[in-house]
Structures are given as C-alpha cells and as structure tokens.
Design a protein around this motif. Structure first.
Motif, mmCIF file in Angstrom:
data_model
loop_
_atom_site.group_PDB
_atom_site.id
_atom_site.type_symbol
_atom_site.label_atom_id
_atom_site.label_comp_id
_atom_site.label_asym_id
_atom_site.label_seq_id
_atom_site.Cartn_x
_atom_site.Cartn_y
_atom_site.Cartn_z
ATOM 1 N N GLY A 236 38.182 28.554 47.041
ATOM 2 C CA GLY A 236 37.035 27.901 47.665
ATOM 3 C C GLY A 236 36.196 28.869 48.478
ATOM 4 O O GLY A 236 35.679 28.522 49.537
ATOM 5 N N VAL A 237 36.083 30.113 47.977
ATOM 6 C CA VAL A 237 35.286 31.139 48.661
ATOM 7 C C VAL A 237 34.232 31.661 47.698
ATOM 8 O O VAL A 237 34.255 31.375 46.499
ATOM 9 N N SER A 238 33.311 32.443 48.206
ATOM 10 C CA SER A 238 32.279 33.020 47.354
ATOM 11 C C SER A 238 32.878 34.072 46.427
ATOM 12 O O SER A 238 33.927 34.661 46.718
ATOM 13 N N HIS A 239 32.167 34.306 45.330
ATOM 14 C CA HIS A 239 32.606 35.353 44.396
ATOM 15 C C HIS A 239 32.655 36.703 45.105
ATOM 16 O O HIS A 239 33.576 37.495 44.887
ATOM 17 N N GLN A 240 31.688 36.939 45.996
ATOM 18 C CA GLN A 240 31.643 38.212 46.717
ATOM 19 C C GLN A 240 32.867 38.387 47.614
ATOM 20 O O GLN A 240 33.425 39.486 47.707
ATOM 21 N N ALA A 241 33.287 37.324 48.284
ATOM 22 C CA ALA A 241 34.469 37.414 49.153
ATOM 23 C C ALA A 241 35.719 37.697 48.329
ATOM 24 O O ALA A 241 36.556 38.527 48.709
ATOM 25 N N ALA A 242 35.849 37.018 47.193
ATOM 26 C CA ALA A 242 37.006 37.256 46.326
ATOM 27 C C ALA A 242 36.963 38.677 45.773
ATOM 28 O O ALA A 242 37.990 39.362 45.735
ATOM 29 N N ALA A 243 35.785 39.129 45.369
ATOM 30 C CA ALA A 243 35.648 40.479 44.809
ATOM 31 C C ALA A 243 36.011 41.547 45.837
ATOM 32 O O ALA A 243 36.639 42.562 45.498
ATOM 33 N N ARG A 244 35.649 41.320 47.088
ATOM 34 C CA ARG A 244 35.981 42.273 48.150
ATOM 35 C C ARG A 244 37.501 42.380 48.312
ATOM 36 O O ARG A 244 38.049 43.480 48.396
ATOM 37 N N ALA A 245 38.181 41.244 48.340
ATOM 38 C CA ALA A 245 39.650 41.259 48.470
ATOM 39 C C ALA A 245 40.275 41.932 47.259
ATOM 40 O O ALA A 245 41.199 42.750 47.397
ATOM 41 N N VAL A 246 39.771 41.628 46.066
ATOM 42 C CA VAL A 246 40.304 42.230 44.838
ATOM 43 C C VAL A 246 40.104 43.740 44.859
ATOM 44 O O VAL A 246 41.007 44.506 44.507
ATOM 45 N N ARG A 247 38.924 44.180 45.272
ATOM 46 C CA ARG A 247 38.633 45.623 45.349
ATOM 47 C C ARG A 247 39.614 46.331 46.280
ATOM 48 O O ARG A 247 40.150 47.396 45.947
ATOM 49 N N ASP A 248 39.873 45.735 47.441
ATOM 50 C CA ASP A 248 40.813 46.333 48.393
ATOM 51 C C ASP A 248 42.228 46.391 47.811
ATOM 52 O O ASP A 248 42.929 47.394 47.956
ATOM 53 N N LEU A 249 42.641 45.315 47.169
ATOM 54 C CA LEU A 249 43.984 45.267 46.573
ATOM 55 C C LEU A 249 44.117 46.264 45.428
ATOM 56 O O LEU A 249 45.141 46.944 45.302
ATOM 57 N N ALA A 250 43.091 46.359 44.603
ATOM 58 C CA ALA A 250 43.120 47.312 43.486
ATOM 59 C C ALA A 250 43.164 48.744 44.009
ATOM 60 O O ALA A 250 43.894 49.590 43.459
ATOM 61 N N GLY A 251 42.423 48.998 45.083
ATOM 62 C CA GLY A 251 42.425 50.337 45.678
ATOM 63 C C GLY A 251 43.781 50.753 46.204
ATOM 64 O O GLY A 251 44.082 51.947 46.280
ATOM 65 N N ARG A 252 44.610 49.784 46.544
ATOM 66 C CA ARG A 252 45.964 50.073 47.026
ATOM 67 C C ARG A 252 47.019 49.922 45.939
ATOM 68 O O ARG A 252 48.210 49.996 46.200
ATOM 69 N N GLY A 253 46.569 49.679 44.703
ATOM 70 C CA GLY A 253 47.499 49.586 43.579
ATOM 71 C C GLY A 253 48.292 48.290 43.532
ATOM 72 O O GLY A 253 49.327 48.226 42.863
ATOM 73 N N LEU A 254 47.805 47.242 44.201
ATOM 74 C CA LEU A 254 48.540 45.975 44.223
ATOM 75 C C LEU A 254 48.109 45.024 43.109
ATOM 76 O O LEU A 254 48.837 44.095 42.763
ATOM 77 N N VAL A 255 46.913 45.258 42.552
ATOM 78 C CA VAL A 255 46.454 44.545 41.364
ATOM 79 C C VAL A 255 45.846 45.562 40.415
ATOM 80 O O VAL A 255 45.421 46.646 40.831
ATOM 81 N N ARG A 256 45.818 45.198 39.146
ATOM 82 C CA ARG A 256 45.165 46.045 38.142
ATOM 83 C C ARG A 256 44.276 45.153 37.284
ATOM 84 O O ARG A 256 44.453 43.936 37.241
#
Length: 141
Positions: free
Chosen positions: A54-74
């Motif tokens: 229930g958040v904006s696409h931008q908010a989700a993308a920011r969290a995904v970017r941070d997680l990907a940068g730390r190798g927690l998602v691919r």
C-alpha cells in the motif's frame, strides 16, 4: 463490553503491541516488509510489492534498490514481460530476515515469560487461533 468496544480495544492493543515490537527491529520497516513478501509469496515485481504494501512505486523501488545494493535481493528479467524485473530473495536476504524474525520472537518470548503467569500464557496461546480466524475472515472480505 459490546462487540464494537471489544473491536476497538483489540485494535488499539494489537496496534500498540505491533509498534512496540517493531521498535526493537534493526531493519527499516519498508525493507523488512519487502523481504517478508518475497519470502512468503516468492518472486514479485516492484509494482507487486508496492501494491501489497500500500505504498507508492517509488517508495517500494527505493527499498528494493537498497536491498539489492546489499545483496539481499536480486533481479531477473520477467519471463512474460521484458519491461519488468522479478525480484528474488537471496540466501543472504533470507538469513537476514530470519535473524530479524528470531530477534523479534526472542524479545517477545522473553516478555511473555517475564510478564505473564503460566495460566495467562496458556490463555494467550488459546487466543491465537481466534486471532487467526479473525484475520482470515477480514482478508476474505
């Protein structure tokens, strides 16, 4: 106490408990939520995660970017839509989420042991199926 008052007291109490437990988290809530969705639901797009949270696409993308940068998602190309990427939980992400969940459960378990009598702990355990049924009923609506 009528059912409406019971509902309000339950909402307030559960809400406070959830906020209190989250205060002990070591991950930002958005990141923990993304990892949790990927763990429960499997690979998703950023748009799927935004909708579920229930958040904006931008908010989700920011969290995904941070997680990907730390190798927690691919990411990988979506098999049916080349414009989209599917997000996957990595083994490191799975372990980080499990660590966070263990920390929460240990913290809450310790509080249950310290604050409640054995009879109260039993009553709490008996209430869990009722809470699960309420959740299932509300989700089905």
């Amino acid at each position: 106490m009528d059912d409406e008052q019971l509902g309000e007291e339950l909402r307030l109490t559960v809400g406070r408990l959830v906020r209190t437990v989250r205060a002990a988290d070591t991950m930002p809530p958005g990141e923990a939520a993304v990892l949790g969705h990927l763990d429960r639901d499997g690979p998703l797009t950023t748009a799927d995660i935004a909708q579920r949270r229930g958040v904006s696409h931008q908010a989700a993308a920011r969290a995904v970017r941070d997680l990907a940068g730390r190798g927690l998602v691919r990411t990988e190309a979506h098999p049916h839509d080349g414009r989209k990427l599917l997000l996957h939980l990595t083994p490191a992400g799975s372990e980080r989420l499990a660590e966070e969940r263990r920390r929460r459960a240990d913290w809450l378990g310790t509080a249950i042991t310290q604050a409640l009598t054995p009879a109260e702990r039993s009553a709490l355990a008996g209430a869990l199926p009722l809470l699960a049924r309420l959740d299932a009923h509300l989700r089905a609506r």
